[in-house]
Motif scaffolding. Structure first.
Motif, PDB file in Angstrom:
ATOM      1  N   ASN A 210       0.993  -1.314  -0.023  1.00 13.01           N
ATOM      2  CA  ASN A 210       0.085  -0.028   0.005  1.00 13.01           C
ATOM      3  C   ASN A 210       0.920   1.201   0.002  1.00 13.01           C
ATOM      4  O   ASN A 210       0.446   2.379  -0.486  1.00 13.01           O
ATOM      5  CB  ASN A 210      -1.227  -0.059   1.272  1.00 13.01           C
ATOM      6  CG  ASN A 210      -2.468  -0.210   0.799  1.00 13.01           C
ATOM      7  OD1 ASN A 210      -2.775  -1.189  -0.034  1.00 13.01           O
ATOM      8  ND2 ASN A 210      -3.414   0.291   1.459  1.00 13.01           N
ATOM      9  N   TRP A 211       2.238   1.087   0.560  1.00 12.48           N
ATOM     10  CA  TRP A 211       3.073   2.361   0.481  1.00 12.48           C
ATOM     11  C   TRP A 211       3.452   2.719  -0.966  1.00 12.48           C
ATOM     12  O   TRP A 211       4.034   3.710  -1.379  1.00 12.48           O
ATOM     13  CB  TRP A 211       4.263   2.080   1.514  1.00 12.48           C
ATOM     14  CG  TRP A 211       3.794   2.167   2.735  1.00 12.48           C
ATOM     15  CD1 TRP A 211       2.792   2.893   3.428  1.00 12.48           C
ATOM     16  CD2 TRP A 211       4.743   1.597   4.109  1.00 12.48           C
ATOM     17  NE1 TRP A 211       2.570   3.055   4.619  1.00 12.48           N
ATOM     18  CE2 TRP A 211       3.858   2.269   5.127  1.00 12.48           C
ATOM     19  CE3 TRP A 211       5.587   0.831   3.964  1.00 12.48           C
ATOM     20  CZ2 TRP A 211       4.183   1.929   6.382  1.00 12.48           C
ATOM     21  CZ3 TRP A 211       5.948   0.727   5.407  1.00 12.48           C
ATOM     22  CH2 TRP A 211       5.454   1.334   6.448  1.00 12.48           C
ATOM     23  N   ILE A 212       3.174   1.552  -1.691  1.00  8.30           N
ATOM     24  CA  ILE A 212       3.687   1.943  -3.045  1.00  8.30           C
ATOM     25  C   ILE A 212       2.511   2.204  -3.930  1.00  8.30           C
ATOM     26  O   ILE A 212       2.382   3.131  -4.758  1.00  8.30           O
ATOM     27  CB  ILE A 212       4.207   0.678  -3.930  1.00  8.30           C
ATOM     28  CG1 ILE A 212       5.716   0.092  -3.086  1.00  8.30           C
ATOM     29  CG2 ILE A 212       4.488   0.681  -5.421  1.00  8.30           C
ATOM     30  CD1 ILE A 212       6.030  -1.225  -3.547  1.00  8.30           C
ATOM     31  N   LYS A 213       1.292   1.296  -3.942  1.00  6.25           N
ATOM     32  CA  LYS A 213       0.112   1.625  -4.844  1.00  6.25           C
ATOM     33  C   LYS A 213      -0.632   2.911  -4.128  1.00  6.25           C
ATOM     34  O   LYS A 213      -1.105   3.689  -4.979  1.00  6.25           O
ATOM     35  CB  LYS A 213      -0.755   0.491  -4.813  1.00  6.25           C
ATOM     36  CG  LYS A 213      -1.628   0.114  -3.804  1.00  6.25           C
ATOM     37  CD  LYS A 213      -2.437  -0.828  -4.139  1.00  6.25           C
ATOM     38  CE  LYS A 213      -3.829  -1.141  -3.161  1.00  6.25           C
ATOM     39  NZ  LYS A 213      -4.480   0.120  -3.216  1.00  6.25           N
ATOM     40  N   GLY A 214      -0.576   2.951  -2.860  1.00 13.52           N
ATOM     41  CA  GLY A 214      -1.207   4.177  -2.297  1.00 13.52           C
ATOM     42  C   GLY A 214      -0.918   5.602  -2.700  1.00 13.52           C
ATOM     43  O   GLY A 214      -1.852   6.250  -3.160  1.00 13.52           O
ATOM     44  N   PRO A 215       0.217   6.019  -2.631  1.00 14.18           N
ATOM     45  CA  PRO A 215       0.602   7.244  -3.141  1.00 14.18           C
ATOM     46  C   PRO A 215       0.474   7.227  -4.627  1.00 14.18           C
ATOM     47  O   PRO A 215       0.295   8.487  -4.989  1.00 14.18           O
ATOM     48  CB  PRO A 215       2.193   7.213  -2.627  1.00 14.18           C
ATOM     49  CG  PRO A 215       2.347   6.303  -1.470  1.00 14.18           C
ATOM     50  CD  PRO A 215       1.392   5.083  -1.811  1.00 14.18           C
ATOM     51  N   VAL A 216       0.864   6.015  -5.404  1.00 16.53           N
ATOM     52  CA  VAL A 216       0.479   6.235  -6.774  1.00 16.53           C
ATOM     53  C   VAL A 216      -0.776   6.764  -7.088  1.00 16.53           C
ATOM     54  O   VAL A 216      -1.060   7.293  -8.041  1.00 16.53           O
ATOM     55  CB  VAL A 216       1.141   5.009  -7.396  1.00 16.53           C
ATOM     56  CG1 VAL A 216       0.817   4.970  -8.984  1.00 16.53           C
ATOM     57  CG2 VAL A 216       2.563   4.962  -7.323  1.00 16.53           C
TER      58      VAL A 216
END
Length: 315
Positions: free
Chosen positions: A284-290
C-alpha cells in the motif's frame, strides 16, 4: 478556490477573468473530473490492488516475493488480462465513488467555510472534517459496488462471471444485508483515510501558495502532494481495511467474520500485527501514493480545464 492566506494562483485568477459558471456547471465539472480521476488512478494500480486483496483475505504470510509470485501465477494460469480481473467492478464502483467524493468535498468545504477561514488551526480542523464527510458520503452511496469488486478480485471467473451475477447470487444465497457487510468497518476506516488524505493535500497546496505566491501548482507538484497524502491516509486506516475485506469475502473464503471488533480480535490473535492487521501495508505504501497522487492531480487538472472551457464558450 480561495486559500486561507487570501492569495490566488495564476490558474484561479485566469479562471475568474472569464464569465463565472453557475452552480450546476460547477457540480457537473466536479463530477466529470472526479470520475475521470478515479478511473485513471484505479486502472493504473489494478494488478497491485488485486494482489493486496488476495493477501488481506487469507492467512498466508505476505512478502514482496510472495506478491510477485501471485502476479506471475495469475498471469501464467489465466493470462495477462487476469491481472485486471475485477477491474470492471472497480470501474463500476470507482467512477461514481470518485465523482461523488470529489464533488461532496467541494460542497462540504463550502458548508464548513474551509477556504474563507483565516485561522490556521480551525482551517486545518475543517479541512480534515470536510474530507472525512466526503469519504463517508461517497462510501455510503456506493458500498455494494465495493463488495462486488472485492468478491471478483478473490474468486475465479466460474464463480462470478459478471457484476450482475455477483449481486444476483448474493441476494439469493446470502440475503440483501450481505451487500452491506463490512460497512461499519469501511466508514470507520474512511473517516481517518479521507480526512487525512484531503487535509494533507489541501494543506500542502496552501503551504506551496504561501511560499511561492501566485505561481500556482503544476500537475507534477500536485502528483507529489497527492502521493504524500495517499501515504499518510492509507497508513492511518489500514487495519480497518483488513477488517473490511475479511468481512466482505468471508463466505467465499470459508471463514466467519461478522463484526468489526470480532474480526479485529480474531485477526490479531491468529496472525498478529505485522502479518495480520498490517499485512500488505508495504504494498500500500507503493500503490497508495501512486493511486492517490494520480487521482488528486487528475481531478485538479481536469476540473480546471473543464471549467475554463465552459467559461470561455459561454462568455
Amino acid at each position: 478556490m480561495k486559500h486561507t492566506n487570501g492569495v490566488q494562483s495564476s490558474e484561479e485568477k485566469e479562471t475568474e477573468d472569464a464569465k463565472p459558471l453557475n452552480t450546476t456547471s460547477l457540480v457537473l465539472t466536479s463530477l466529470t473530473a472526479g470520475a475521470m480521476a478515479g478511473a485513471v488512478a484505479k486502472t493504473t494500480i489494478a494488478p497491485l490492488d488485486r494482489t493486496k486483496i488476495n493477501f488481506q483475505i487469507n492467512q498466508a504470510p505476505y512478502s514482496a516475493r510472495q506478491a510477485l509470485k501471485f502476479l506471475v501465477k495469475s498471469y501464467k494460469r489465466e493470462g495477462f488480462l487476469s491481472l485486471w480481473r475485477g477491474n470492471s467492478a472497480t470501474m463500476a464502483r470507482i467512477i461514481p465513488y470518485a465523482a461523488i467524493q470529489f464533488t461532496a468535498h467541494e460542497q462540504w468545504k463550502q458548508i464548513l467555510n474551509v477556504d474563507q477561514d483565516k485561522s490556521v488551526r480551525t482551517a486545518s480542523w475543517r479541512r480534515f472534517v470536510s474530507g472525512s464527510l466526503a469519504g463517508v458520503t461517497s462510501q455510503s452511496l456506493t458500498y455494494p459496488l465495493d463488495m462486488a469488486r472485492a468478491r471478483m478480485a478473490v474468486t475465479q471467473r466460474e464463480q462470478y462471471s459478471s457484476l450482475s451475477h455477483i449481486f444476483v447470487r448474493i441476494w439469493r444465497e446470502e440475503g440483501p444485508r450481505t451487500l452491506y457487510r463490512g460497512y461499519c468497518a469501511t466508514v470507520l476506516g474512511v473517516i481517518p483515510y479521507a480526512g487525512t488524505s484531503f487535509y494533507t493535500y489541501e494543506t500542502l497546496k496552501s503551504l506551496h501558495m504561501e511560499y511561492w505566491g501566485t505561481s500556482g501548482t503544476n500537475p507534477f507538484e500536485k502528483l507529489m502532494f497527492g502521493a504524500v497524502a495517499g501515504l499518510f491516509g492509507q497508513t492511518s486506516s489500514y487495519p480497518l481495511d483488513i477488517v473490511r475485506r475479511r468481512m466482505q469475502t468471508s463466505s467465499v473464503a470459508n471463514s466467519q467474520y461478522q463484526t468489526v471488533v470480532g474480526t479485529l480480535v480474531k485477526v490479531y490473535r491468529d496472525e498478529g500485527l505485522r502479518n495480520g492487521l498490517f499485512k500488505g501495508l508495504s504494498m500500500n505504501w507503493i500503490k497508495g501514493p501512486v493511486s492517490v497522487g494520480i487521482s488528486f492531480s487528475t481531478f485538479d487538472t481536469m476540473q480546471y480545464y473543464l471549467r475554463k472551457a465552459l467559461m470561455y464558450t459561454s462568455s
